[in-house]
Design a protein around this motif. Structure first.
Motif, PDB file in Angstrom:
ATOM      1  N   GLY A 183     -24.132   7.841  43.800  1.00  0.00           N
ATOM      2  CA  GLY A 183     -24.755   8.122  45.089  1.00  0.00           C
ATOM      3  C   GLY A 183     -25.218   6.850  45.788  1.00  0.00           C
ATOM      4  O   GLY A 183     -25.085   6.710  47.009  1.00  0.00           O
ATOM      5  N   LEU A 184     -25.760   5.903  45.008  1.00  0.00           N
ATOM      6  CA  LEU A 184     -26.189   4.633  45.578  1.00  0.00           C
ATOM      7  C   LEU A 184     -25.006   3.874  46.158  1.00  0.00           C
ATOM      8  O   LEU A 184     -25.096   3.289  47.243  1.00  0.00           O
ATOM      9  N   ALA A 185     -23.874   3.886  45.451  1.00  0.00           N
ATOM     10  CA  ALA A 185     -22.670   3.224  45.962  1.00  0.00           C
ATOM     11  C   ALA A 185     -22.227   3.855  47.284  1.00  0.00           C
ATOM     12  O   ALA A 185     -21.847   3.157  48.226  1.00  0.00           O
ATOM     13  N   PHE A 186     -22.274   5.189  47.361  1.00  0.00           N
ATOM     14  CA  PHE A 186     -21.937   5.884  48.610  1.00  0.00           C
ATOM     15  C   PHE A 186     -22.857   5.418  49.739  1.00  0.00           C
ATOM     16  O   PHE A 186     -22.406   5.132  50.849  1.00  0.00           O
ATOM     17  N   TRP A 187     -24.167   5.376  49.445  1.00  0.00           N
ATOM     18  CA  TRP A 187     -25.149   5.033  50.478  1.00  0.00           C
ATOM     19  C   TRP A 187     -24.977   3.591  50.952  1.00  0.00           C
ATOM     20  O   TRP A 187     -25.102   3.297  52.147  1.00  0.00           O
ATOM     21  N   MET A 189     -22.208   1.995  51.107  1.00  0.00           N
ATOM     22  CA  MET A 189     -21.049   2.015  52.005  1.00  0.00           C
ATOM     23  C   MET A 189     -21.406   2.634  53.351  1.00  0.00           C
ATOM     24  O   MET A 189     -20.847   2.243  54.381  1.00  0.00           O
ATOM     25  N   PHE A 190     -22.342   3.595  53.375  1.00  0.00           N
ATOM     26  CA  PHE A 190     -22.847   4.103  54.667  1.00  0.00           C
ATOM     27  C   PHE A 190     -23.358   2.941  55.508  1.00  0.00           C
ATOM     28  O   PHE A 190     -23.013   2.807  56.686  1.00  0.00           O
ATOM     29  N   ARG A 191     -24.175   2.115  54.876  1.00  0.00           N
ATOM     30  CA  ARG A 191     -24.783   0.984  55.601  1.00  0.00           C
ATOM     31  C   ARG A 191     -23.717   0.002  56.065  1.00  0.00           C
ATOM     32  O   ARG A 191     -23.811  -0.580  57.143  1.00  0.00           O
ATOM     33  N   ALA A 192     -22.686  -0.183  55.237  1.00  0.00           N
ATOM     34  CA  ALA A 192     -21.649  -1.165  55.543  1.00  0.00           C
ATOM     35  C   ALA A 192     -20.859  -0.798  56.798  1.00  0.00           C
ATOM     36  O   ALA A 192     -20.424  -1.684  57.546  1.00  0.00           O
ATOM     37  N   VAL A 193     -20.666   0.500  57.032  1.00  0.00           N
ATOM     38  CA  VAL A 193     -19.863   0.918  58.195  1.00  0.00           C
ATOM     39  C   VAL A 193     -20.728   1.477  59.320  1.00  0.00           C
ATOM     40  O   VAL A 193     -20.211   2.038  60.291  1.00  0.00           O
ATOM     41  N   GLY A 194     -22.049   1.334  59.196  1.00  0.00           N
ATOM     42  CA  GLY A 194     -22.935   1.716  60.296  1.00  0.00           C
ATOM     43  C   GLY A 194     -23.276   3.187  60.379  1.00  0.00           C
ATOM     44  O   GLY A 194     -23.647   3.680  61.452  1.00  0.00           O
ATOM     45  N   SER A 200     -30.222  11.035  50.507  1.00  0.00           N
ATOM     46  CA  SER A 200     -29.956  12.434  50.169  1.00  0.00           C
ATOM     47  C   SER A 200     -28.599  12.879  50.706  1.00  0.00           C
ATOM     48  O   SER A 200     -27.930  13.724  50.101  1.00  0.00           O
ATOM     49  N   ALA A 201     -28.171  12.298  51.834  1.00  0.00           N
ATOM     50  CA  ALA A 201     -26.850  12.632  52.385  1.00  0.00           C
ATOM     51  C   ALA A 201     -25.748  12.192  51.419  1.00  0.00           C
ATOM     52  O   ALA A 201     -24.743  12.885  51.244  1.00  0.00           O
ATOM     53  N   ALA A 202     -25.939  11.041  50.787  1.00  0.00           N
ATOM     54  CA  ALA A 202     -24.948  10.554  49.830  1.00  0.00           C
ATOM     55  C   ALA A 202     -24.817  11.517  48.652  1.00  0.00           C
ATOM     56  O   ALA A 202     -23.713  11.753  48.144  1.00  0.00           O
ATOM     57  N   LEU A 203     -25.935  12.113  48.224  1.00  0.00           N
ATOM     58  CA  LEU A 203     -25.893  13.055  47.109  1.00  0.00           C
ATOM     59  C   LEU A 203     -25.168  14.346  47.492  1.00  0.00           C
ATOM     60  O   LEU A 203     -24.461  14.945  46.686  1.00  0.00           O
ATOM     61  N   ILE A 204     -25.352  14.764  48.746  1.00  0.00           N
ATOM     62  CA  ILE A 204     -24.682  15.978  49.217  1.00  0.00           C
ATOM     63  C   ILE A 204     -23.183  15.744  49.381  1.00  0.00           C
ATOM     64  O   ILE A 204     -22.358  16.569  48.951  1.00  0.00           O
ATOM     65  N   ILE A 205     -22.806  14.610  49.984  1.00  0.00           N
ATOM     66  CA  ILE A 205     -21.377  14.288  50.130  1.00  0.00           C
ATOM     67  C   ILE A 205     -20.742  14.150  48.745  1.00  0.00           C
ATOM     68  O   ILE A 205     -19.604  14.562  48.512  1.00  0.00           O
ATOM     69  N   GLN A 206     -21.483  13.579  47.814  1.00  0.00           N
ATOM     70  CA  GLN A 206     -21.007  13.432  46.438  1.00  0.00           C
ATOM     71  C   GLN A 206     -20.653  14.791  45.840  1.00  0.00           C
ATOM     72  O   GLN A 206     -19.604  14.963  45.206  1.00  0.00           O
ATOM     73  N   GLY A 207     -21.515  15.784  46.049  1.00  0.00           N
ATOM     74  CA  GLY A 207     -21.250  17.124  45.540  1.00  0.00           C
ATOM     75  C   GLY A 207     -20.001  17.735  46.133  1.00  0.00           C
ATOM     76  O   GLY A 207     -19.194  18.359  45.434  1.00  0.00           O
ATOM     77  N   LEU A 208     -19.805  17.550  47.436  1.00  0.00           N
ATOM     78  CA  LEU A 208     -18.619  18.088  48.101  1.00  0.00           C
ATOM     79  C   LEU A 208     -17.346  17.416  47.583  1.00  0.00           C
ATOM     80  O   LEU A 208     -16.322  18.073  47.379  1.00  0.00           O
ATOM     81  N   ILE A 209     -17.407  16.109  47.368  1.00  0.00           N
ATOM     82  CA  ILE A 209     -16.232  15.384  46.883  1.00  0.00           C
ATOM     83  C   ILE A 209     -15.898  15.800  45.449  1.00  0.00           C
ATOM     84  O   ILE A 209     -14.728  15.978  45.105  1.00  0.00           O
ATOM     85  N   ASN A 240     -15.354  12.321  62.837  1.00  0.00           N
ATOM     86  CA  ASN A 240     -14.266  12.242  61.853  1.00  0.00           C
ATOM     87  C   ASN A 240     -13.749  10.817  61.699  1.00  0.00           C
ATOM     88  O   ASN A 240     -13.421  10.376  60.600  1.00  0.00           O
ATOM     89  N   THR A 241     -13.686  10.098  62.821  1.00  0.00           N
ATOM     90  CA  THR A 241     -13.182   8.718  62.786  1.00  0.00           C
ATOM     91  C   THR A 241     -14.076   7.838  61.922  1.00  0.00           C
ATOM     92  O   THR A 241     -13.595   7.080  61.071  1.00  0.00           O
ATOM     93  N   GLN A 242     -15.390   7.958  62.122  1.00  0.00           N
ATOM     94  CA  GLN A 242     -16.312   7.128  61.345  1.00  0.00           C
ATOM     95  C   GLN A 242     -16.368   7.589  59.888  1.00  0.00           C
ATOM     96  O   GLN A 242     -16.533   6.778  58.968  1.00  0.00           O
ATOM     97  N   ALA A 243     -16.211   8.905  59.671  1.00  0.00           N
ATOM     98  CA  ALA A 243     -16.203   9.415  58.299  1.00  0.00           C
ATOM     99  C   ALA A 243     -15.018   8.849  57.514  1.00  0.00           C
ATOM    100  O   ALA A 243     -15.161   8.455  56.347  1.00  0.00           O
ATOM    101  N   ILE A 244     -13.845   8.779  58.158  1.00  0.00           N
ATOM    102  CA  ILE A 244     -12.671   8.199  57.512  1.00  0.00           C
ATOM    103  C   ILE A 244     -12.860   6.701  57.304  1.00  0.00           C
ATOM    104  O   ILE A 244     -12.434   6.135  56.289  1.00  0.00           O
ATOM    105  N   ALA A 245     -13.535   6.046  58.245  1.00  0.00           N
ATOM    106  CA  ALA A 245     -13.824   4.615  58.112  1.00  0.00           C
ATOM    107  C   ALA A 245     -14.720   4.348  56.907  1.00  0.00           C
ATOM    108  O   ALA A 245     -14.699   3.255  56.336  1.00  0.00           O
ATOM    109  N   TRP A 246     -15.510   5.354  56.532  1.00  0.00           N
ATOM    110  CA  TRP A 246     -16.322   5.239  55.314  1.00  0.00           C
ATOM    111  C   TRP A 246     -15.501   5.618  54.076  1.00  0.00           C
ATOM    112  O   TRP A 246     -15.479   4.894  53.084  1.00  0.00           O
TER     113      TRP A 246
END
Length: 281
Positions: A183-187, A189-194, A200-209, A240-246
């Motif tokens: 989850g920390l790695a996901f978060w 990368m959130f910061r890296a692409v703005g 908590s969002a990283a944990l939720i996206i993690q569950g979906l993935i 969607n564009t920014q989500a794919i960029a992440w």
């Protein structure tokens, strides 16, 4: 940070196997883990789920059946901890509202209750669980029923680890460390692409993935990973564009190190890549 998840998996594997081979050297667990996840990235149908216990059985005194059963326990803990973290993340006041989001929260709660009840049934009433599975297996063709029957028995046997409170706690804490690290790695990368989203969002996206890549599919889970990321990040208003960029850069960058490491260990093991392709569950 994402690559650290794989050594943590190897550490988590040891207490699961302690009843079969106490104090198993970490190096053997790490090599099998690296080769197994390399196989998941380069071979279809989640081949690494067979490759990982196979490589451990070649490199240690752990029988393949025990190694395979232990990996099933490994995956049960993954599911339990991932959805536990999703449930906790849903309590974050910053979590967006809405009808669709409420449905997602209800589904997560349902999964957590179902997983907990299922685990308790298997651990404390294994005979009843086996009998219940037989009701379904008898209705299936023999060529399908027999392999599934062996899998069910291995699964029930492997979950004996949960009856030892100390071992259960060790496996749970390693699993918690593993998925918080992911989850920390996901978060990061959130910061890296703005992307302005909380941890908590990283944990939720993690569950979906995790849900999206759980079923056997193409090598590397391309497509499923990115689609789950788009759905999850849309909850937080991310396009969607920014989500794919992440998702796509993270996906590729997180695959490269463990794939290279796994190939290196495979080259030193005496097992060829063609041998891995021929493995069957």
């Amino acid at each position: 940070v994402g690559t650290m998840v794989f050594p943590l998996r190897a550490f988590r594997w040891r207490p699961i196997l302690d009843s079969v081979s106490p104090g198993l050297p970490y190096g053997k667990l790490w090599r099998a883990t690296a080769i197994g996840f390399m196989a998941n990235h380069l071979l279809p149908w989640r081949a690494g789920e067979v490759v990982r216990p196979y490589m451990l059985s070649r490199d240690s005194n752990v029988p393949f059946s025990a190694a395979f059963a232990s990996q099933m326990v490994d995956r049960v803990f993954d599911a339990f901890v991932v959805f536990l973290l999703v449930a906790v993340a849903l309590l974050d006041p910053s979590f967006p509202g809405g009808i669709g989001v409420s449905a997602f929260a209800s589904t997560t709660a349902f999964l957590m209750v179902g997983l907990t009840i299922g685990l308790l049934l298997i651990v404390f009433a294994p005979a009843q669980f086996t009998s219940l599975s037989e009701v379904f297996l008898r209705r299936m063709p023999t060529r399908f029923a027999e392999p599934l029957r062996k899998t069910v028995l291995a699964f029930v046997d492997g979950l004996k680890v949960l009856r030892d409170p100390r071992r259960f706690l060790a496996v749970f804490l390693w699993a918690l460390a593993l998925w918080l690290t992911q989850g920390l790695a996901f978060w990061i990368m959130f910061r890296a692409v703005g992307i302005d989203a909380p941890f908590s969002a990283a944990l939720i996206i993690q569950g979906l993935i995790v849900l999206a890549v759980a079923v056997p599919q193409a090598p590397g889970f391309f497509g499923a990973f990115e689609s789950a990321a788009k759905i999850g990040l849309a909850i937080y208003g991310v396009s969607n564009t920014q989500a794919i960029a992440w998702a796509l850069p993270f996906h590729v960058l997180s695959m490269i190190p463990i794939t290279v490491i796994g190939l290196w260990y495979l080259a030193r093991s005496g097992v060829s890549f063609a041998d891995l392709k021929r493995l069957k569950a």
